[in-house]
Design an enzyme around this catalytic site. Structure first.
Site, PDB file in Angstrom:
ATOM      1  N   GLU A 150      -5.037 -96.990   9.796  1.00  0.00           N
ATOM      2  CA  GLU A 150      -6.132 -96.034   9.649  1.00  0.00           C
ATOM      3  C   GLU A 150      -6.615 -95.983   8.197  1.00  0.00           C
ATOM      4  O   GLU A 150      -5.805 -95.954   7.262  1.00  0.00           O
ATOM      5  CB  GLU A 150      -5.640 -94.652  10.101  1.00  0.00           C
ATOM      6  CG  GLU A 150      -6.669 -93.551  10.052  1.00  0.00           C
ATOM      7  CD  GLU A 150      -6.101 -92.231  10.579  1.00  0.00           C
ATOM      8  OE1 GLU A 150      -6.902 -91.288  10.760  1.00  0.00           O
ATOM      9  OE2 GLU A 150      -4.877 -92.144  10.809  1.00  0.00           O
ATOM     10  N   LYS A 162     -13.553 -91.537  14.740  1.00  0.00           N
ATOM     11  CA  LYS A 162     -12.466 -90.671  15.216  1.00  0.00           C
ATOM     12  C   LYS A 162     -13.021 -89.320  15.661  1.00  0.00           C
ATOM     13  O   LYS A 162     -13.748 -88.652  14.922  1.00  0.00           O
ATOM     14  CB  LYS A 162     -11.437 -90.495  14.101  1.00  0.00           C
ATOM     15  CG  LYS A 162     -10.174 -89.742  14.485  1.00  0.00           C
ATOM     16  CD  LYS A 162      -9.198 -89.746  13.299  1.00  0.00           C
ATOM     17  CE  LYS A 162      -7.891 -89.035  13.595  1.00  0.00           C
ATOM     18  NZ  LYS A 162      -6.981 -89.068  12.423  1.00  0.00           N
ATOM     19  N   CYS A 210      -5.303 -92.742  15.652  1.00  0.00           N
ATOM     20  CA  CYS A 210      -4.241 -91.786  15.315  1.00  0.00           C
ATOM     21  C   CYS A 210      -4.190 -90.548  16.205  1.00  0.00           C
ATOM     22  O   CYS A 210      -3.672 -90.595  17.319  1.00  0.00           O
ATOM     23  CB  CYS A 210      -4.350 -91.395  13.843  1.00  0.00           C
ATOM     24  SG  CYS A 210      -2.846 -90.622  13.177  1.00  0.00           S
TER      25      CYS A 210
END
Length: 626
Positions: free
Chosen positions: A49, A119, A154
């Site tokens: 990430e 994200k 994540c």
């Protein structure tokens, strides 16, 4: 999404260090890794990430200064390197779009940018405190020559909808850049496996294992299979790790169910979901005598994909015929091939090193051993004594023998003495052993040239105890009791444990309570019957051991085959056997899951061709698993 998944595909996860806010240095490192991936032949390479920027920023200004536009020189260099080296690259970065900054991942291939994802779920941590949640509803699954790749990042892992959306869009593999801190072990141990299994997709996670801004990253980059199995786990090592997988197996959303394989008819759903039906029915017979089943039925399907099933020889076995190995014509270790390095790293990571238990027994004259077929008992004798050396001077040292007190001894024994492992050349059918090796071509005047103890690799795996004695509420099962599949499934249910392909089965009959009385320990022993052996072999056991001398029920309940379990496991199923395994402490401590470790002898040539290896007795230990 209609691309045809090729097989196999080589997937790599880059567990590489990065420098906070140093985009140039991180980009240079990424370009080097992409070049190496091309040399290895990786199809897909996944970075952590926000890899190009770092993650643990302290302010919105820092995040804004470090963020990159999609057309920035760094991302252009990643795209160019991916095309030049023929690698599909998933790169994590902070993306600037106008006044907003996003935590993004993009996938690049030979034709440039293929797709991008922002994200959606943001924890109050690091750069995510200062970025905008992604709101783009465009498909985030892209077609590649080797399969369909989806992306999430994540914290998205915690929300089942994220992975399900990708699966519904046709993803064969989900690439997930992450920045797990040390306290996220439950995500690496459990949630990744759940997401892969519930969607029947591969999940590839790339994390960092270095330190940034005083915080240590967890590592644990991994690849999880559609059946929830760990294909690869990098633990806390720094590097790039790859594995070859069959992405086409993620297309098989409807699995095959085999009803009644172990316990007669069992109600099965209209759209079955398992290739290995573990159907057991409970019995409460106080005297343990086999009787007609009662009405209580427990059906516990274990998820085994077709890919895994094809590696388990028991599913292709023919009655009283040796089986050709699913691992090729040169294979000599059978189901030990199911013990992967990734699984070994995982089980060692979770083992309690301070709670080691020795499963072996001591060797001594008069100990119980198999002598009924004329095999030698354990013998030990002195070859040299201090006084004898003075008298016979076999050393040729003369008067020096009075000063140097020389003692030496020797032992002789049947190789199946004490705690030992039976190799695949121990039993077979009609002059043939596992994988079609035969006595005409592969048996010398001293030993077999195939499938000997010298071929057995170090064994490290997840051990599962089947405490059948405790299941029936006795210290020891009755003489000649045959342990069937229903007993084994009921033991699992009682202990609340699942048995997975590649696991090591340890069966506790309580017989070790009779050690070291040879007659009470050896004769008329309880043990596995053929049904029980088939249950474990079809479930994917890599090794099967027990606390009795021969593993199986003795004498066998077969008028034509006095070693029905041995011939089945070794010749048909390719599963090595461990005998005289001391399970008493495991049972007393109620340890249902353990790490089993068996080291190789210092000089394996001493076991060349042998049909058993007794010397791993002192080398086999177990540790409690967390």
């Amino acid at each position: 999404m209609s691309t045809q998944a090729q097989m196999p595909a080589q997937i790599a996860v880059a567990q590489q260090s990065a420098t906070l806010a140093d985009v140039g240095a991180n980009t240079w490192q990424a370009l080097e890794e992409i070049a190496r991936a091309g040399e290895r032949g990786d199809d897909l390479l996944i970075f952590p990430e926000t890899y190009l920027n770092g993650y643990l920023f302290d302010s919105a200004d820092e995040v804004s200064r470090s963020a990159l536009t999609l057309g920035s020189p760094s991302l252009a260099a990643v795209a160019e390197a991916s095309a030049a080296h023929g690698v599909h690259t998933v790169m994590g970065f902070l993306e600037r779009d106008g006044d907003d900054v996003y935590n993004s991942a993009a996938i690049f291939g030979p034709d440039g940018l293929l797709g991008k994802y922002r994200k959606q779920h943001l924890p109050f941590l690091g750069a995510d405190r200062f970025v905008v949640p992604g709101r783009d509803r465009a498909p985030r699954v892209v077609a590649t020559p080797f399969g369909n790749v989806g992306m999430m990042i994540c914290f998205d892992l915690r929300f089942p909808e994220s992975a399900r959306e990708l699966a519904l869009q046709g993803a064969d593999i989900i690439a997930m850049p992450t920045a797990w801190p040390m306290h996220a072990t439950f995500l690496a141990d459990h949630v990744t496996r759940v997401r892969a299994l519930e969607n029947l997709v591969y999940l590839a996670v790339a994390d960092r294992a270095d330190e940034e801004a005083g915080t240590q990253y967890l590592g644990r980059s991994q690849i999880i299979g559609p059946d929830g199995s760990v294909v690869l786990d990098a633990l806390d090592a720094t590097g790039t790790f790859s594995a070859t997988v069959d992405l086409a197996s993620a297309r098989r959303k409807r699995l095959v169910f085999t009803p009644g394989e172990y316990a007669g008819a069992c109600s099965t759903p209209a759209n079955p979901i398992s290739t290995a039906s573990w159907c057991a029915r409970t019995t409460t017979n106080a005297d343990l005598t086999p009787r007609p089943w009662r009405s209580t039925t427990v059906c516990g399907p274990e998820f085994i994909t077709e890919e895994t099933r094809n590696k388990i020889a028991a599913h292709a076995a023919q009655f009283r015929q040796v089986t050709q190995s699913p691992f090729g014509p040169d294979d000599e270790i059978g189901m030990l091939n199911l013990l992967s390095p990734a699984a070994a790293r995982d089980v060692l990571h979770r083992a309690d090193g301070g709670a080691a238990i020795d499963l072996s027994v001591d060797m001594f004259m008069g100990m119980p051993s198999w002598v009924k077929a004329g095999d030698p008992a354990f013998q030990q004798w002195m070859t040299h004594t201090p006084r004898g050396t003075v008298l016979d001077d076999l050393t040729g040292a003369g008067e020096q023998n009075r000063l140097v007190g020389y003692s030496g001894d020797a032992v002789s024994m049947y190789t199946h003495t004490g705690t030992h492992i039976d190799t695949l050349n121990h039993f077979g059918y009609n002059g043939e052993i596992w994988n079609g090796f035969n006595e005409r071509q592969h048996l010398s005047s001293r030993h077999w040239t195939k499938c000997g103890a010298d071929k057995i690799p170090p064994i490290i795996g997840r051990g599962v105890l089947f405490d059948v004695a405790a299941l029936h509420g006795v210290d020891m099962l009755p003489d000649n009791y045959g342990i069937g599949g229903a007993d084994l499934q009921a033991a699992l249910d009682r202990q609340g444990v699942k048995f997975r392909p590649g696991d090591i089965a340890l069966v506790n009959t309580g017989r070790m309570s009779q050690w070291p009385d040879p007659a009470k320990y050896i004769d008329n022993s309880p043990g596995l019957n053929l049904d029980g052996a088939q249950f474990l072999a079809r479930a994917g056991a890599s090794v099967i051991g027990a606390d009795n001398s021969a593993l199986e029920q003795m004498p066998a309940q077969d008028d034509e085959n006095w070693q029905v379990v041995h011939t089945y496991l070794l010749g048909e199923a390719g599963v090595p056997i461990m005998g005289v395994v001391d399970c008493q402490q495991l049972a007393a401590d109620k340890l249902s899951r353990v790490c089993v470790r068996r080291r190789l002898p210092e000089d394996p040539r001493c076991d060349r061709g042998a049909d058993a290896s007794p010397r791993d007795a002192a080398d086999r230990l177990t540790s409690r698993l967390s």
